[in-house]
Design a protein around this motif. Structure first.
Motif: not given
Length: 326
Positions: A46-62
């Motif tokens: 599946l690797l060749p079909k993956a990757g064309g995305t927007i990847r957003v990491g989200i963090t924050g205090v409790p």
């Protein structure tokens, strides 16, 4: 599951079958050696079909309202035609597996949205292992047609760095009442941030949120930006009302356009892939420590000898390293 059915599973994922996606994620999370081999074959397929995305990491205090905000942002994105996957990285809970079940109840709209998918990380006991499994899950979701991946860190400590190493854009959520809290912000997290969003900017909290945003902006000016291409903005949002989410997403898209134009998204992902490789090596070493019969029998004796002052830590470490073939 044999190799033929693993290949068929890959085809089903590419066809967008959600049941196949869930089954594949369970496969990559398994610690069984035969499952690991099948999972590797599946990822390679599946690797060749993956990757064309927007990847957003989200963090924050409790208490910052991550789940409410992600529910609102994800719903906004699906209404615009996106397919959104929400993944959680939580290395802090080895007993319960994390808070994802609670998150699912708080993400009420996304939980029933056919264009969304919510999945926890496995609780593998090691941050490297969690990050590696989350990355594999992310690739499976991308192959299944999800074009936005939101990766939430619900753990503490180094989990923020792990999520930043999984994603293209790192969003840090803050509370309106900055004050003393501003002094307690870890400099490392601020340096990772591509944007700071002050949440709960609604009702009586709106004025406090604007004041906090000004303080965070001033704090960012003290730090040199990670790239000359991008100065992290500070905005106010409300996960409860949805205010500011369109502006938030426009910043994410602007960042992506600017970095893609210079080829920096692809470059960053190549560096992340190398880190992924080493995280998996570390996970395999940890697995051998946990499961090798001779090591399992000997390790408590070595720990007791070191704790009792009868054996130098260096000698104990050397014995374990030799048993691992190092």
């Amino acid at each position: 599951m044999n190799d033929v059915s693993a290949s068929a599973l890959g085809d089903a994922i590419l066809a967008g079958e959600r049941a196949a996606l869930a089954r594949a994620i369970t496969l990559v999370e398994s610690r069984r050696a035969d499952h690991r081999q099948q999972a590797q074959a599946l990822i390679q397929q599946l690797l060749p079909k993956a990757g064309g995305t927007i990847r957003v990491g989200i963090t924050g205090v409790p208490g910052v309202g991550k789940s409410t905000m992600i529910d609102a942002l994800g719903s906004f994105l699906t209404s615009k035609g996106h397919k959104v996957a929400v993944l959680a990285v939580d290395p802090s809970s080895t007993r319960t597996g994390g808070s994802i079940l609670g998150d699912k109840t708080r993400m009420a709209r996304l939980a029933v949205d056919p264009r969304a998918y919510i999945r926890p990380s496995p609780s593998s006991g090691t941050l490297g292992g969690v990050a590696a499994k989350t990355r594999e899950t992310m690739l499976l979701c991308e192959a299944a047609g999800f074009d936005v991946i939101l990766v939430e860190t619900v753990g503490v400590g180094q989990s923020e760095t792990a999520v930043a190493d999984l994603t293209d854009f790192f969003l840090v959520l803050m509370l309106p009442n900055a004050g003393d809290e501003l002094q307690g912000i870890k400099k490392g997290i601020i340096e990772l941030a591509d944007m700071i969003a002050v949440n709960k900017a609604d009702g009586a909290g709106a004025t406090a949120a604007r004041a906090a945003a000004a303080q965070y902006q001033a704090a960012l000016h003290i730090l040199a930006p990670a790239s000359a291409l991008w100065s992290p903005p500070v905005i106010t949002i409300s996960g409860l009302t949805g205010d500011g989410l369109e502006a938030l997403w426009s910043k994410v898209e602007a960042h992506r356009a600017r970095y893609e134009a210079k080829g920096l998204i692809a470059e960053k992902r190549r560096r992340q892939d190398v880190k992924w490789m080493w995280a998996m090596v570390q996970d395999r070493l940890q697995a051998k420590l946990r499961h090798d019969p001779a090591l399992k029998a000997r390790t408590p004796e070595l720990e007791a000898a070191v704790a009792g002052g009868r054996l130098a830590p260096t000698l104990a470490a050397e014995e374990i390293a030799q048993a691992l073939g190092l």
